[in-house]
Write a protein that holds these residues in place. Structure first.
Motif, PDB file in Angstrom:
ATOM      1  N   UNK A 100       0.870  -0.679   0.331  1.00 55.20           N
ATOM      2  CA  UNK A 100       0.383  -0.068  -0.322  1.00 55.20           C
ATOM      3  C   UNK A 100       1.059   1.449   0.324  1.00 55.20           C
ATOM      4  N   UNK A 101       1.890   0.988   0.291  1.00 54.46           N
ATOM      5  CA  UNK A 101       3.097   2.292   0.760  1.00 54.46           C
ATOM      6  C   UNK A 101       4.295   2.701  -0.427  1.00 54.46           C
ATOM      7  N   UNK A 102       3.524   3.016  -1.262  1.00 48.18           N
ATOM      8  CA  UNK A 102       4.186   3.826  -2.269  1.00 48.18           C
ATOM      9  C   UNK A 102       4.378   5.398  -2.765  1.00 48.18           C
ATOM     10  N   UNK A 103       5.411   5.847  -2.101  1.00 47.56           N
ATOM     11  CA  UNK A 103       5.303   7.661  -2.505  1.00 47.56           C
ATOM     12  C   UNK A 103       5.944   8.191  -3.377  1.00 47.56           C
ATOM     13  N   UNK A 104       6.334   7.374  -4.084  1.00 48.21           N
ATOM     14  CA  UNK A 104       6.615   8.152  -5.983  1.00 48.21           C
ATOM     15  C   UNK A 104       5.981   7.690  -7.106  1.00 48.21           C
ATOM     16  N   UNK A 105       5.558   6.274  -6.780  1.00 43.35           N
ATOM     17  CA  UNK A 105       5.040   5.890  -7.327  1.00 43.35           C
ATOM     18  C   UNK A 105       4.120   4.838  -7.137  1.00 43.35           C
ATOM     19  N   UNK A 106       3.023   5.082  -7.305  1.00 44.67           N
ATOM     20  CA  UNK A 106       2.471   2.575  -7.118  1.00 44.67           C
ATOM     21  C   UNK A 106       3.295   1.559  -7.307  1.00 44.67           C
ATOM     22  N   UNK A 107       3.448   0.923  -6.090  1.00 47.33           N
ATOM     23  CA  UNK A 107       4.020  -0.303  -6.361  1.00 47.33           C
ATOM     24  C   UNK A 107       3.033  -1.411  -7.612  1.00 47.33           C
ATOM     25  N   UNK A 108       4.172  -1.753  -8.576  1.00 43.67           N
ATOM     26  CA  UNK A 108       4.413  -2.812  -9.015  1.00 43.67           C
ATOM     27  C   UNK A 108       4.212  -4.412  -8.007  1.00 43.67           C
ATOM     28  N   UNK A 109       2.979  -5.253  -8.607  1.00 41.44           N
ATOM     29  CA  UNK A 109       2.827  -6.509  -8.074  1.00 41.44           C
ATOM     30  C   UNK A 109       4.147  -6.977  -8.726  1.00 41.44           C
ATOM     31  N   UNK A 110       4.940  -8.235  -8.675  1.00 38.51           N
ATOM     32  CA  UNK A 110       5.390  -8.580  -9.908  1.00 38.51           C
ATOM     33  C   UNK A 110       4.698 -10.123 -10.659  1.00 38.51           C
ATOM     34  N   UNK A 111       3.080 -10.098 -10.717  1.00 37.36           N
ATOM     35  CA  UNK A 111       2.312 -10.994 -11.491  1.00 37.36           C
ATOM     36  C   UNK A 111       1.884  -9.927 -12.478  1.00 37.36           C
ATOM     37  N   UNK A 112       2.309  -8.234 -12.831  1.00 40.57           N
ATOM     38  CA  UNK A 112       1.861  -7.797 -14.149  1.00 40.57           C
ATOM     39  C   UNK A 112       2.746  -8.377 -14.736  1.00 40.57           C
ATOM     40  N   UNK A 113       4.011  -9.348 -14.149  1.00 41.87           N
ATOM     41  CA  UNK A 113       5.369  -9.208 -15.466  1.00 41.87           C
ATOM     42  C   UNK A 113       4.660  -9.629 -16.257  1.00 41.87           C
ATOM     43  N   UNK A 114       5.082  -9.821 -17.862  1.00 39.36           N
ATOM     44  CA  UNK A 114       4.850 -10.985 -18.387  1.00 39.36           C
ATOM     45  C   UNK A 114       5.457 -12.848 -17.864  1.00 39.36           C
ATOM     46  N   UNK A 115       4.355 -13.384 -17.665  1.00 41.21           N
ATOM     47  CA  UNK A 115       5.468 -14.426 -17.477  1.00 41.21           C
ATOM     48  C   UNK A 115       5.431 -15.206 -15.993  1.00 41.21           C
ATOM     49  N   UNK A 116       5.471 -13.918 -15.878  1.00 38.32           N
ATOM     50  CA  UNK A 116       5.560 -14.374 -13.816  1.00 38.32           C
ATOM     51  C   UNK A 116       4.818 -15.267 -13.590  1.00 38.32           C
ATOM     52  N   UNK A 117       3.804 -15.918 -13.579  1.00 33.65           N
ATOM     53  CA  UNK A 117       3.104 -17.319 -12.801  1.00 33.65           C
ATOM     54  C   UNK A 117       3.728 -17.959 -13.435  1.00 33.65           C
ATOM     55  N   UNK A 118       4.568 -18.076 -14.374  1.00 32.83           N
ATOM     56  CA  UNK A 118       5.558 -19.104 -14.315  1.00 32.83           C
ATOM     57  C   UNK A 118       6.333 -19.291 -13.595  1.00 32.83           C
ATOM     58  N   UNK A 119       7.080 -18.608 -13.199  1.00 26.89           N
ATOM     59  CA  UNK A 119       8.114 -18.457 -11.971  1.00 26.89           C
ATOM     60  C   UNK A 119       7.612 -17.810 -10.329  1.00 26.89           C
ATOM     61  N   UNK A 120       6.904 -17.745 -10.377  1.00 27.42           N
ATOM     62  CA  UNK A 120       6.751 -16.153  -9.033  1.00 27.42           C
ATOM     63  C   UNK A 120       5.098 -16.790  -8.277  1.00 27.42           C
ATOM     64  N   UNK A 121       5.745 -16.493  -6.865  1.00 33.99           N
ATOM     65  CA  UNK A 121       3.996 -15.958  -6.383  1.00 33.99           C
ATOM     66  C   UNK A 121       4.546 -14.798  -5.523  1.00 33.99           C
ATOM     67  N   UNK A 122       3.330 -13.751  -5.444  1.00 38.28           N
ATOM     68  CA  UNK A 122       3.332 -13.021  -4.481  1.00 38.28           C
ATOM     69  C   UNK A 122       2.726 -13.207  -2.986  1.00 38.28           C
ATOM     70  N   UNK A 123       3.147 -13.305  -2.725  1.00 37.59           N
ATOM     71  CA  UNK A 123       2.631 -12.463  -0.670  1.00 37.59           C
ATOM     72  C   UNK A 123       2.662 -11.604  -0.525  1.00 37.59           C
ATOM     73  N   UNK A 124       1.050 -11.779  -0.138  1.00 36.06           N
ATOM     74  CA  UNK A 124       0.341  -9.901   0.021  1.00 36.06           C
ATOM     75  C   UNK A 124      -0.469 -10.479   1.738  1.00 36.06           C
ATOM     76  N   UNK A 125      -0.235  -9.161   2.691  1.00 38.08           N
ATOM     77  CA  UNK A 125      -0.872  -9.093   3.441  1.00 38.08           C
ATOM     78  C   UNK A 125      -1.610  -8.211   3.950  1.00 38.08           C
ATOM     79  N   UNK A 126      -2.769  -8.484   4.483  1.00 34.81           N
ATOM     80  CA  UNK A 126      -4.052  -7.612   5.390  1.00 34.81           C
ATOM     81  C   UNK A 126      -3.421  -6.178   6.465  1.00 34.81           C
ATOM     82  N   UNK A 127      -2.062  -7.133   6.973  1.00 30.69           N
ATOM     83  CA  UNK A 127      -2.154  -5.996   8.318  1.00 30.69           C
ATOM     84  C   UNK A 127      -1.720  -4.374   8.086  1.00 30.69           C
ATOM     85  N   UNK A 128      -0.990  -4.695   6.854  1.00 31.33           N
ATOM     86  CA  UNK A 128      -0.143  -3.605   6.826  1.00 31.33           C
ATOM     87  C   UNK A 128      -1.875  -2.448   6.713  1.00 31.33           C
ATOM     88  N   UNK A 129      -1.790  -2.523   5.187  1.00 28.90           N
ATOM     89  CA  UNK A 129      -2.288  -1.958   4.732  1.00 28.90           C
ATOM     90  C   UNK A 129      -4.152  -1.228   4.827  1.00 28.90           C
TER      91      UNK A 129
END
Length: 385
Positions: free
Chosen positions: A207-236
């Motif tokens: 949630x916290x990006x001060x100069x631009x919105x933070x990208x998700x790694x899953x927005x990158x082409x082919x990301x699901x072939x190689x990556x998982x992203x772990x998201x928390x409700x604790x902070x935002x």
């Protein structure tokens, strides 16, 4: 204390060991700048949903192991609306009792004994425990301020990189406050998507990006072939005590986490899922308010530090300031000094890796009056050195 052989390989959790300990402070009232949890209450909508869900008889019985359809649908919609990422509810989502569980369990689901895992230095302290539990080999992924605390994988010796099967990334960074760009994620995914190396992106401070919105790694082409992203409700969403998060992305990694949790977590309490569904429906408008609150705090702190020539790392996202210690102090000795002389508690940089030895981590998760008092005391220290 007698532990098993494998537990003896794991260092004590720094935060588990230090939270709640008795502190020896100076004459002034204590200011705790070490707490890494947002200081505002959970949203009213979340509290109301939780209260109603506790009274629902269905939530007092065993639930579905892998989560309610309503919660998984809310995750799916949130990622589509926030990041334009499509997720399969059944194969690309794993609900977590706190994101730390997912971060620690992931090596058990991803690597074999002896496989290498790259851990950022400086980086979150508890990644290491998962590697050791899985009998993996941990390698340092060095991060340098002059490179924006973004890794250069060519800095890793070739033989270690060849044996690496899992890479931990964390942006916005705990502890440095660095952020990643879409171009960085694109290049990283492109480099590893044809290999056996997998990536986990710890997105706790999304949630916290001060100069631009933070990208998700899953927005990158082919990301699901190689990556998982772990998201928390604790902070935002100000829900640290709820202990709710989720992993999304690569089907094989998600399947592994789900299978492990079938035997260990046995489903999340339905009331927590209903409350979390209400949080996600608040979406980006609520997260924008959170971001503006911490951006204002960042701006205040940075202005004072710059005006007084106090060295610090650029704070572009997250909720922590990565502050250089004065000459003659490492992180631990400076923490002790601040406690005794100014009754200020911060976190030493050393637990985050060798490259944190001459830093301390300062949380901005305090109200403005405490933040102002902290800055006054900090100036007394630095300007008198």
């Amino acid at each position: 204390m007698s532990y098993t052989e494998i537990l003896n390989t794991i260092p004590d959790s720094y935060f588990g060991k230090t939270m709640g300990r008795k502190l020896e402070i100076g004459k002034k009232p204590l200011i705790n700048m070490a707490v890494g949890i947002p200081d505002k209450p959970a949203p009213d909508e979340v509290i109301t949903a939780m209260q109603q869900a506790v009274a629902d008889p269905a939530n007092n019985k065993y639930g579905v192991f892998r989560g309610k359809e309503t919660f998984k649908t809310a995750i799916q919609q949130f990622y589509k609306e926030t990041y334009n990422v499509d997720l399969d509810k059944d194969e690309e989502i794993c609900i977590l009792y706190g994101t730390k569980n997912g971060l620690v369990h992931l090596p058990l689901c991803t690597i074999e004994p002896g496989d290498g895992v790259l851990l950022p230095d400086p980086g979150y302290t508890d990644y290491l425990a998962g590697v050791l539990l899985a009998r993996g080999e941990h390698y340092t992924l060095p991060l340098y301020e002059e490179k924006g605390y973004l890794p250069d994988f060519d800095d890793v010796p070739a033989e270690k990189l060849d044996n690496t099967k899992l890479i931990y990334l964390n942006y916005p960074s705990n502890p440095t406050g660095a952020v990643a760009t879409r171009a960085f994620f694109d290049a990283t995914v492109d480099r590893f998507k044809e290999t056996k190396t997998r990536i986990v992106h710890d997105f706790a401070y999304a949630a916290f990006g001060f100069n631009h919105e933070n990208p998700s790694i899953l927005q990158s082409p082919g990301a699901k072939e190689v990556a998982v992203e772990i998201y928390s409700l604790s902070k935002g969403f100000n829900m640290s005590g709820f202990r709710v998060g989720f992993a999304v992305g690569n089907k094989e990694m998600i399947a592994g986490l789900n299978k492990l949790q079938d035997h260990t977590q046995v489903g999340m309490w339905g009331a927590l899922q209903d409350a979390s569904t209400a949080a996600l429906k608040l979406g980006q408008p609520f997260l924008d308010e959170q971001n503006e609150l911490f951006r204002a705090r960042r701006d205040k702190v940075v202005a004072v530090l710059k005006e007084n020539n106090i060295p610090f790392s650029p704070l572009d996202g997250g909720i922590f300031l990565w502050l250089k210690t004065p000459q003659g102090y490492d992180g631990e000795s400076f923490v002790t000094y601040l406690l005794k002389e100014q009754s200020v508690l911060v976190t030493p940089g050393i637990p985050f890796g060798e490259r944190g030895r001459h830093y301390v981590r300062v949380s901005l998760a305090v109200d403005d009056s405490l933040l102002d008092a902290f800055l006054e005391r900090l100036l007394e220290v630095y300007l008198n050195k």
